[in-house]
Write a protein that holds these residues in place. Structure first.
Motif, PDB file in Angstrom:
ATOM      1  N   ARG A 282       0.903  -1.320  -0.022  1.00  0.00           N
ATOM      2  CA  ARG A 282       0.029   0.003  -0.119  1.00  0.00           C
ATOM      3  C   ARG A 282       0.794   1.153   0.006  1.00  0.00           C
ATOM      4  NH1 ARG A 282      -5.317  -0.672   0.988  1.00  0.00           N
ATOM      5  NH2 ARG A 282      -6.148  -2.791   1.845  1.00  0.00           N
ATOM      6  N   VAL A 283       2.086   1.082   0.711  1.00  0.00           N
ATOM      7  CA  VAL A 283       2.883   2.393   0.723  1.00  0.00           C
ATOM      8  C   VAL A 283       3.622   2.647  -0.614  1.00  0.00           C
ATOM      9  CG1 VAL A 283       4.862   3.406   1.835  1.00  0.00           C
ATOM     10  CG2 VAL A 283       3.039   1.962   3.206  1.00  0.00           C
ATOM     11  N   TRP A 284       4.124   1.422  -1.078  1.00  0.00           N
ATOM     12  CA  TRP A 284       4.909   1.614  -2.264  1.00  0.00           C
ATOM     13  C   TRP A 284       4.376   0.686  -3.453  1.00  0.00           C
ATOM     14  CZ3 TRP A 284       7.883   0.604   2.143  1.00  0.00           C
ATOM     15  CH2 TRP A 284       8.740   1.850   2.688  1.00  0.00           C
ATOM     16  N   PRO A 285       3.027   0.786  -3.888  1.00  0.00           N
ATOM     17  CA  PRO A 285       2.436  -0.211  -4.774  1.00  0.00           C
ATOM     18  C   PRO A 285       3.447  -0.235  -5.964  1.00  0.00           C
ATOM     19  CG  PRO A 285       1.188   1.796  -4.633  1.00  0.00           C
ATOM     20  CD  PRO A 285       2.171   2.013  -3.492  1.00  0.00           C
ATOM     21  N   GLU A 286       3.895   0.670  -6.625  1.00  0.00           N
ATOM     22  CA  GLU A 286       4.552   0.913  -7.864  1.00  0.00           C
ATOM     23  C   GLU A 286       5.954  -0.178  -7.949  1.00  0.00           C
ATOM     24  OE1 GLU A 286       6.858   3.664  -5.355  1.00  0.00           O
ATOM     25  OE2 GLU A 286       4.666   3.024  -5.712  1.00  0.00           O
ATOM     26  N   ALA A 287       6.270  -0.416  -6.440  1.00  0.00           N
ATOM     27  CA  ALA A 287       7.633  -1.298  -6.234  1.00  0.00           C
ATOM     28  C   ALA A 287       7.242  -2.732  -5.985  1.00  0.00           C
ATOM     29  CB  ALA A 287       8.368  -0.690  -5.484  1.00  0.00           C
ATOM     30  N   VAL A 288       5.988  -3.130  -5.933  1.00  0.00           N
ATOM     31  CA  VAL A 288       5.599  -4.575  -5.319  1.00  0.00           C
ATOM     32  C   VAL A 288       5.305  -5.518  -6.429  1.00  0.00           C
ATOM     33  CG1 VAL A 288       4.187  -5.987  -3.761  1.00  0.00           C
ATOM     34  CG2 VAL A 288       5.177  -3.780  -2.957  1.00  0.00           C
ATOM     35  N   ARG A 289       5.799  -6.614  -6.543  1.00  0.00           N
ATOM     36  CA  ARG A 289       5.299  -7.777  -7.207  1.00  0.00           C
ATOM     37  C   ARG A 289       4.481  -8.840  -6.392  1.00  0.00           C
ATOM     38  NH1 ARG A 289      10.281  -8.504 -11.232  1.00  0.00           N
ATOM     39  NH2 ARG A 289      10.950  -6.221 -11.366  1.00  0.00           N
ATOM     40  N   ARG A 290       3.762  -9.415  -6.964  1.00  0.00           N
ATOM     41  CA  ARG A 290       2.902 -10.722  -6.563  1.00  0.00           C
ATOM     42  C   ARG A 290       3.497 -11.961  -7.128  1.00  0.00           C
ATOM     43  NH1 ARG A 290      -1.469 -13.946  -6.299  1.00  0.00           N
ATOM     44  NH2 ARG A 290      -2.338 -14.521  -4.227  1.00  0.00           N
ATOM     45  N   LEU A 291       3.934 -12.928  -6.403  1.00  0.00           N
ATOM     46  CA  LEU A 291       4.586 -14.074  -7.090  1.00  0.00           C
ATOM     47  C   LEU A 291       3.752 -15.279  -6.315  1.00  0.00           C
ATOM     48  CD1 LEU A 291       8.453 -13.032  -6.604  1.00  0.00           C
ATOM     49  CD2 LEU A 291       6.784 -12.984  -8.703  1.00  0.00           C
ATOM     50  N   PRO A 292       3.941 -16.344  -7.285  1.00  0.00           N
ATOM     51  CA  PRO A 292       3.546 -17.637  -6.457  1.00  0.00           C
ATOM     52  C   PRO A 292       4.079 -18.054  -5.133  1.00  0.00           C
ATOM     53  CG  PRO A 292       4.220 -17.945  -8.789  1.00  0.00           C
ATOM     54  CD  PRO A 292       4.590 -16.623  -8.576  1.00  0.00           C
ATOM     55  N   GLY A 293       3.279 -18.427  -4.543  1.00  0.00           N
ATOM     56  CA  GLY A 293       3.596 -19.278  -3.063  1.00  0.00           C
ATOM     57  C   GLY A 293       4.632 -20.269  -3.182  1.00  0.00           C
ATOM     58  N   THR A 294       4.775 -20.969  -4.222  1.00  0.00           N
ATOM     59  CA  THR A 294       5.641 -22.385  -4.336  1.00  0.00           C
ATOM     60  C   THR A 294       6.114 -22.397  -5.699  1.00  0.00           C
ATOM     61  OG1 THR A 294       3.731 -23.783  -4.754  1.00  0.00           O
ATOM     62  CG2 THR A 294       4.209 -23.557  -2.770  1.00  0.00           C
ATOM     63  N   LEU A 295       7.217 -23.199  -5.764  1.00  0.00           N
ATOM     64  CA  LEU A 295       7.771 -23.303  -7.315  1.00  0.00           C
ATOM     65  C   LEU A 295       6.409 -24.401  -7.986  1.00  0.00           C
ATOM     66  CD1 LEU A 295      11.447 -24.229  -6.367  1.00  0.00           C
ATOM     67  CD2 LEU A 295      10.481 -22.041  -7.159  1.00  0.00           C
ATOM     68  N   PRO A 296       6.902 -24.654  -9.125  1.00  0.00           N
ATOM     69  CA  PRO A 296       5.848 -25.384  -9.809  1.00  0.00           C
ATOM     70  C   PRO A 296       5.619 -26.675  -9.569  1.00  0.00           C
ATOM     71  CG  PRO A 296       7.178 -24.231 -11.539  1.00  0.00           C
ATOM     72  CD  PRO A 296       7.850 -24.026 -10.176  1.00  0.00           C
ATOM     73  N   ASP A 297       6.776 -27.392  -8.773  1.00  0.00           N
ATOM     74  CA  ASP A 297       6.783 -28.902  -8.179  1.00  0.00           C
ATOM     75  C   ASP A 297       6.166 -28.459  -6.720  1.00  0.00           C
ATOM     76  OD1 ASP A 297       8.867 -27.749  -6.849  1.00  0.00           O
ATOM     77  OD2 ASP A 297      10.236 -29.049  -7.603  1.00  0.00           O
ATOM     78  N   GLY A 298       5.799 -27.788  -6.271  1.00  0.00           N
ATOM     79  CA  GLY A 298       5.229 -27.351  -4.938  1.00  0.00           C
ATOM     80  C   GLY A 298       6.231 -27.253  -3.866  1.00  0.00           C
ATOM     81  N   ARG A 299       7.398 -27.052  -4.334  1.00  0.00           N
ATOM     82  CA  ARG A 299       8.410 -26.614  -3.213  1.00  0.00           C
ATOM     83  C   ARG A 299       8.387 -25.148  -2.868  1.00  0.00           C
ATOM     84  NH1 ARG A 299      13.901 -28.647  -5.345  1.00  0.00           N
ATOM     85  NH2 ARG A 299      13.058 -27.792  -7.588  1.00  0.00           N
ATOM     86  N   SER A 300       8.644 -25.041  -1.233  1.00  0.00           N
ATOM     87  CA  SER A 300       8.697 -23.630  -0.884  1.00  0.00           C
ATOM     88  C   SER A 300      10.104 -22.973  -1.499  1.00  0.00           C
ATOM     89  CB  SER A 300       8.793 -23.588   0.615  1.00  0.00           C
ATOM     90  OG  SER A 300       7.741 -23.853   1.109  1.00  0.00           O
ATOM     91  N   TYR A 301      10.307 -21.817  -1.647  1.00  0.00           N
ATOM     92  CA  TYR A 301      11.491 -20.846  -2.040  1.00  0.00           C
ATOM     93  C   TYR A 301      11.477 -19.802  -1.538  1.00  0.00           C
ATOM     94  CZ  TYR A 301       8.422 -18.208  -5.084  1.00  0.00           C
ATOM     95  OH  TYR A 301       7.344 -17.293  -5.710  1.00  0.00           O
ATOM     96  N   GLY A 302      12.577 -19.079  -1.465  1.00  0.00           N
ATOM     97  CA  GLY A 302      12.937 -17.658  -1.101  1.00  0.00           C
ATOM     98  C   GLY A 302      13.583 -16.999  -2.086  1.00  0.00           C
ATOM     99  N   VAL A 303      13.088 -15.485  -2.405  1.00  0.00           N
ATOM    100  CA  VAL A 303      13.669 -14.780  -3.804  1.00  0.00           C
ATOM    101  C   VAL A 303      14.978 -14.402  -3.100  1.00  0.00           C
ATOM    102  CG1 VAL A 303      13.200 -12.860  -5.188  1.00  0.00           C
ATOM    103  CG2 VAL A 303      11.756 -14.485  -4.868  1.00  0.00           C
TER     104      VAL A 303
END
Length: 442
Positions: free
Chosen positions: A97-118
């Motif tokens: 809400r503060v910086w909407p132009e700088a925020v992306r929304r990504l999937p919560g897991t990889l295609p095979d269902g594993r968790s990940y961290g960017v």
């Protein structure tokens, strides 16, 4: 990191041993070594057990506003600290809400269902990600995460194509004892990383490189002799990577991405890479000449521009300085403080202990990212020190989410500060995650 905090971390590691998978022997030795040497070679995570990542079937990236600038766009000159500290209350809004132009929304897991961290943004569709190697284990909110097992370099997640490509050799750890990847860095279109393992009684260290587009196999750049032990933090300065190395002489060594023979940086004796956060967040291309938890003064040196910044702090229990300001704990350990590098603007903050207020610099100190106690509960925050704007992350992750154990630096388990200290990631509270690109904030 204060000596008390180091002792707490070591004690936590010991207590966890009976109920957790056996951690990498080199990691535990490193923690105890840091206590003896009082060098903060951070290869562990700070955080608690609040869960973060979620499960999502979609592979769509959603822009919350206009598309943010790419990471290659120039970053504007950062103004000095405004002199004010935000009131970290629940009245602050979330970053999307503060910086909407700088925020992306990504999937919560990889295609095979594993968790990940960017850990870094490569372009509009590709992200450098770490995939945890440990399962989730409950840890009380008051404790630090005990260890990290990073057994491979990061991978490239292409959200649009729905693919994940490993950059290292999947068989690299085969036949090697205590194999690990303690740190990495992105330089241009290359990923560089340290690989460590033991051979007989010797510790082997290897510096590897691979192209981010996968067009060439990983190649070995350098293997220090045992007497020239290299500490794992990698920094980037221009077209070279650098690290601290013991040997003759001890100091900062640099190496072009093309390879060759590492050379000591002239005049860098007594300097160390300036870290930004636990894990491998860093303040490249800055180095520092302080290696104790409570120095009274010190110097930061930019290896690219040559700029040197001297700083002086009041007596404190723990202080850390970046190019914009210094922060730490007061001498009695009862409160946090911030100040300018010259000692002016000193302010005592109403937070007791590092578990109630922790802050790491990002984008060369323009931003502070950390965790603060709000209403008795920890909440990650992002603070633009030049404008005074701030955001608070209070999203409650879904119960089914699993916290990754191999990601870079978790802020009390609820937000991830990327390896290049330029991104912050957190759960959207449902089936995805948000990613704040700090370099896209104007």
């Amino acid at each position: 990191m204060s000596s008390q905090l180091e002792r707490d971390l070591v004690r936590t590691l010991d207590e966890a041993a009976a109920s957790a998978p056996v951690p990498d022997e080199e990691f535990v030795a490193g923690v105890r070594g840091r206590q003896r040497r009082r060098r903060r070679r951070c290869t562990a995570l700070t955080g608690a057990c609040a869960v973060v990542l979620t499960v999502v079937a979609s592979l769509t990236v959603v822009r919350l506003h206009a598309p943010p600038p790419t990471p290659t766009d120039p970053v504007p000159v950062v103004a000095a600290w405004s002199g004010t500290v935000p009131a970290f209350t629940t009245e602050l809004e979330s970053p999307e809400r503060v910086w909407p132009e700088a925020v992306r929304r990504l999937p919560g897991t990889l295609p095979d269902g594993r968790s990940y961290g960017v850990v870094a943004i490569l372009d509009d569709d590709r992200y450098l990600v770490e995939i945890p190697g440990w399962g989730a284990r409950a840890v009380p909110d008051s404790q630090l995460v005990s260890y990290v097992n990073r057994s491979a370099p990061p991978s490239v997640f292409d959200v649009r194509a729905g693919t994940v490509r490993a950059l290292g050799d999947p068989a690299a750890a085969n036949g090697k004892n205590f194999y690990g990847v303690p740190d990495f860095a992105v330089l241009g279109d290359e990923l560089l990383w340290w690989a460590t393992y033991t051979r007989a009684d010797d510790r082997v260290e290897e510096l590897w490189s691979a192209r981010l587009d996968g067009t060439a196999a990983a190649r070995l750049l350098h293997t220090p002799a045992p007497a020239d032990r290299a500490f794992p933090t990698l920094g980037v300065a221009g077209d070279q990577v650098y690290w601290y190395q013991e040997g003759a002489p001890a100091g900062i060594y640099q190496l072009p991405v093309a390879g060759g023979i590492p050379t000591p940086v002239p005049g860098a004796g007594g300097f160390y890479p300036a870290g930004s956060s636990p894990g491998h967040g860093k303040l490249s291309p800055w180095v520092k000449n302080t290696d104790v938890p409570s120095p009274a003064s010190g110097e930061l040196w930019n290896l690219v521009t040559g700029r040197r910044l001297h700083w002086t702090a009041r007596p404190s229990a723990n202080v850390s300085c970046d190019p914009v300001l210094c922060s730490g704990q007061t001498a009695d350990g009862r409160a946090s403080f911030v100040q300018r590098l010259d000692g002016s603007g000193y302010q005592v903050l109403p937070y007791h202990g590092t578990l109630n207020f922790t802050m790491y610099p990002a984008v060369e100190g323009r931003f502070g990212a950390g965790s603060v106690s709000v209403g008795g509960k920890p909440a990650p925050f992002v603070w633009d020190r030049s404008t005074g704007r701030a955001a608070l992350i209070t999203t409650v992750p879904p119960p089914a989410a699993v916290p990754p154990r191999g990601a870079a630096a978790w802020l009390l388990g609820q937000a991830l500060l990327g390896a290049d200290a330029a991104t912050v990631q957190w759960s959207d509270g449902t089936d995805g995650l948000y990613l704040l690109d700090l370099r896209a904030i104007r």
